[in-house]
Design a protein around this motif. Sequence first.
Motif, PDB file in Angstrom:
ATOM      1  N   ASN A   2      25.195   7.703   0.683  1.00 55.97           N
ATOM      2  CA  ASN A   2      25.965   8.156   0.171  1.00 55.97           C
ATOM      3  C   ASN A   2      25.409   8.851  -1.612  1.00 55.97           C
ATOM      4  N   ASN A   3      24.026   8.795  -1.236  1.00 51.32           N
ATOM      5  CA  ASN A   3      23.484   9.782  -2.867  1.00 51.32           C
ATOM      6  C   ASN A   3      24.449   8.813  -4.569  1.00 51.32           C
ATOM      7  N   ASP A   4      24.560   8.030  -3.930  1.00 48.49           N
ATOM      8  CA  ASP A   4      24.865   7.206  -5.161  1.00 48.49           C
ATOM      9  C   ASP A   4      24.174   6.327  -6.577  1.00 48.49           C
ATOM     10  N   GLY A   5      22.618   6.598  -6.067  1.00 41.70           N
ATOM     11  CA  GLY A   5      21.625   6.077  -6.566  1.00 41.70           C
ATOM     12  C   GLY A   5      21.821   4.324  -6.803  1.00 41.70           C
ATOM     13  N   PHE A   6      22.076   3.531  -4.875  1.00 40.30           N
ATOM     14  CA  PHE A   6      22.073   2.194  -4.951  1.00 40.30           C
ATOM     15  C   PHE A   6      21.976   1.945  -3.490  1.00 40.30           C
ATOM     16  N   ILE A   7      21.088   1.492  -3.195  1.00 41.93           N
ATOM     17  CA  ILE A   7      21.453   0.920  -1.766  1.00 41.93           C
ATOM     18  C   ILE A   7      22.230  -0.651  -1.350  1.00 41.93           C
ATOM     19  N   ASP A   8      23.796   0.189  -0.369  1.00 33.34           N
ATOM     20  CA  ASP A   8      24.355  -1.088  -0.433  1.00 33.34           C
ATOM     21  C   ASP A   8      23.852  -1.104   0.315  1.00 33.34           C
ATOM     22  N   PHE A   9      24.157  -2.887   0.753  1.00 36.98           N
ATOM     23  CA  PHE A   9      24.609  -3.532   2.207  1.00 36.98           C
ATOM     24  C   PHE A   9      24.347  -2.936   4.022  1.00 36.98           C
ATOM     25  N   ALA A  10      25.144  -2.332   4.070  1.00 37.56           N
ATOM     26  CA  ALA A  10      25.490  -1.194   5.032  1.00 37.56           C
ATOM     27  C   ALA A  10      24.132  -0.573   4.950  1.00 37.56           C
ATOM     28  N   GLU A  11      23.751   0.343   4.244  1.00 33.00           N
ATOM     29  CA  GLU A  11      22.503   1.400   3.743  1.00 33.00           C
ATOM     30  C   GLU A  11      21.551   0.611   3.959  1.00 33.00           C
ATOM     31  N   PHE A  12      20.829  -0.446   3.778  1.00 36.02           N
ATOM     32  CA  PHE A  12      20.441  -1.281   3.589  1.00 36.02           C
ATOM     33  C   PHE A  12      19.556  -1.860   4.825  1.00 36.02           C
ATOM     34  N   LEU A  13      21.209  -2.778   5.762  1.00 41.41           N
ATOM     35  CA  LEU A  13      21.080  -2.748   7.689  1.00 41.41           C
ATOM     36  C   LEU A  13      21.003  -1.790   8.391  1.00 41.41           C
ATOM     37  N   GLU A  14      21.154  -0.510   7.979  1.00 40.37           N
ATOM     38  CA  GLU A  14      20.298   0.081   9.220  1.00 40.37           C
ATOM     39  C   GLU A  14      18.973   1.055   8.805  1.00 40.37           C
ATOM     40  N   TRP A  15      18.172   0.875   7.251  1.00 41.96           N
ATOM     41  CA  TRP A  15      16.940   1.218   7.318  1.00 41.96           C
ATOM     42  C   TRP A  15      16.154   0.190   7.692  1.00 41.96           C
ATOM     43  N   TRP A  16      16.331  -0.886   7.668  1.00 40.50           N
ATOM     44  CA  TRP A  16      15.975  -2.834   7.557  1.00 40.50           C
ATOM     45  C   TRP A  16      15.768  -2.637   9.360  1.00 40.50           C
ATOM     46  N   LYS A  64       1.048  -1.012   0.283  1.00 35.48           N
ATOM     47  CA  LYS A  64       0.374   0.079   0.170  1.00 35.48           C
ATOM     48  C   LYS A  64       1.079   1.806  -0.655  1.00 35.48           C
ATOM     49  N   THR A  65       2.014   1.663   0.156  1.00 38.97           N
ATOM     50  CA  THR A  65       2.975   2.257   0.212  1.00 38.97           C
ATOM     51  C   THR A  65       2.949   3.255  -1.534  1.00 38.97           C
ATOM     52  N   LYS A  66       2.584   4.508  -0.950  1.00 34.74           N
ATOM     53  CA  LYS A  66       2.360   5.509  -1.589  1.00 34.74           C
ATOM     54  C   LYS A  66       3.418   5.556  -3.158  1.00 34.74           C
ATOM     55  N   ALA A  67       3.776   5.596  -4.201  1.00 33.41           N
ATOM     56  CA  ALA A  67       3.884   5.590  -5.067  1.00 33.41           C
ATOM     57  C   ALA A  67       5.607   7.169  -5.028  1.00 33.41           C
ATOM     58  N   SER A  68       4.437   8.385  -4.398  1.00 34.36           N
ATOM     59  CA  SER A  68       4.891   9.760  -3.905  1.00 34.36           C
ATOM     60  C   SER A  68       6.571   9.156  -2.925  1.00 34.36           C
ATOM     61  N   HIS A  69       6.420   7.917  -2.502  1.00 38.54           N
ATOM     62  CA  HIS A  69       7.083   7.666  -0.906  1.00 38.54           C
ATOM     63  C   HIS A  69       8.418   6.866  -1.130  1.00 38.54           C
ATOM     64  N   VAL A  70       8.177   5.997  -2.322  1.00 43.16           N
ATOM     65  CA  VAL A  70       9.164   5.538  -3.449  1.00 43.16           C
ATOM     66  C   VAL A  70       9.971   6.441  -3.500  1.00 43.16           C
ATOM     67  N   GLU A  71      10.491   7.385  -4.205  1.00 36.49           N
ATOM     68  CA  GLU A  71      11.469   7.811  -4.047  1.00 36.49           C
ATOM     69  C   GLU A  71      12.116   8.491  -3.258  1.00 36.49           C
ATOM     70  N   GLU A  72      11.744   9.230  -2.728  1.00 36.46           N
ATOM     71  CA  GLU A  72      11.577   9.488  -1.840  1.00 36.46           C
ATOM     72  C   GLU A  72      12.414   9.059  -0.529  1.00 36.46           C
ATOM     73  N   GLY A  73      11.224   7.753  -0.476  1.00 36.32           N
ATOM     74  CA  GLY A  73      12.026   6.926   0.669  1.00 36.32           C
ATOM     75  C   GLY A  73      13.794   6.325   0.421  1.00 36.32           C
ATOM     76  N   PHE A  74      13.153   6.109  -1.123  1.00 36.34           N
ATOM     77  CA  PHE A  74      14.946   5.128  -1.768  1.00 36.34           C
ATOM     78  C   PHE A  74      15.761   6.838  -1.343  1.00 36.34           C
ATOM     79  N   LYS A  75      15.755   7.823  -1.466  1.00 40.62           N
ATOM     80  CA  LYS A  75      16.664   9.299  -1.645  1.00 40.62           C
ATOM     81  C   LYS A  75      17.328   9.061   0.535  1.00 40.62           C
ATOM     82  N   LEU A  76      16.317   8.901   1.379  1.00 41.91           N
ATOM     83  CA  LEU A  76      16.743   8.618   1.914  1.00 41.91           C
ATOM     84  C   LEU A  76      18.030   7.199   2.478  1.00 41.91           C
ATOM     85  N   ILE A  77      17.557   5.927   2.562  1.00 38.84           N
ATOM     86  CA  ILE A  77      18.633   5.185   2.570  1.00 38.84           C
ATOM     87  C   ILE A  77      19.391   4.755   1.610  1.00 38.84           C
ATOM     88  N   ASP A  78      19.331   5.518   0.441  1.00 38.69           N
ATOM     89  CA  ASP A  78      20.669   5.814   0.023  1.00 38.69           C
ATOM     90  C   ASP A  78      21.683   7.054   0.339  1.00 38.69           C
TER      91      ASP A  78
END
Length: 83
Positions: free
Chosen positions: A62-76, A46-60
């Motif tokens: 180092n702003n490299d356009g990807f979520i690496d494992f360290a970023e994922f671990l912190e978010w998870w 049920k995630t709103k589309a507008s939250h997807v890109e915003e959330g991705f940017k918050l998790i990323d």
Amino acid sequence: MQVSTETLTEQRIAEIKNDFEFFDRDGNGQIDIAEFIELLTVLAPKTKASHVEEGFKLIDKNNDGFIDFAEFLEWWQQCWWEY
């Protein structure tokens, strides 16, 4: 707030790593925006589309356009369920 991996057991980190690898469909060690969309489709349909890109940017952090494992671990560990 950054979560210390010192508080996690090796087993729990391995479990989270398995989750990360499951969503890293191309196996390149990073989750891109398409993989992140798929991840949210599974975990929080049920995630709103507008939250997807915003959330991705918050998790990323180092702003490299990807979520690496360290970023994922912190978010998870912190807040994936908030989506």
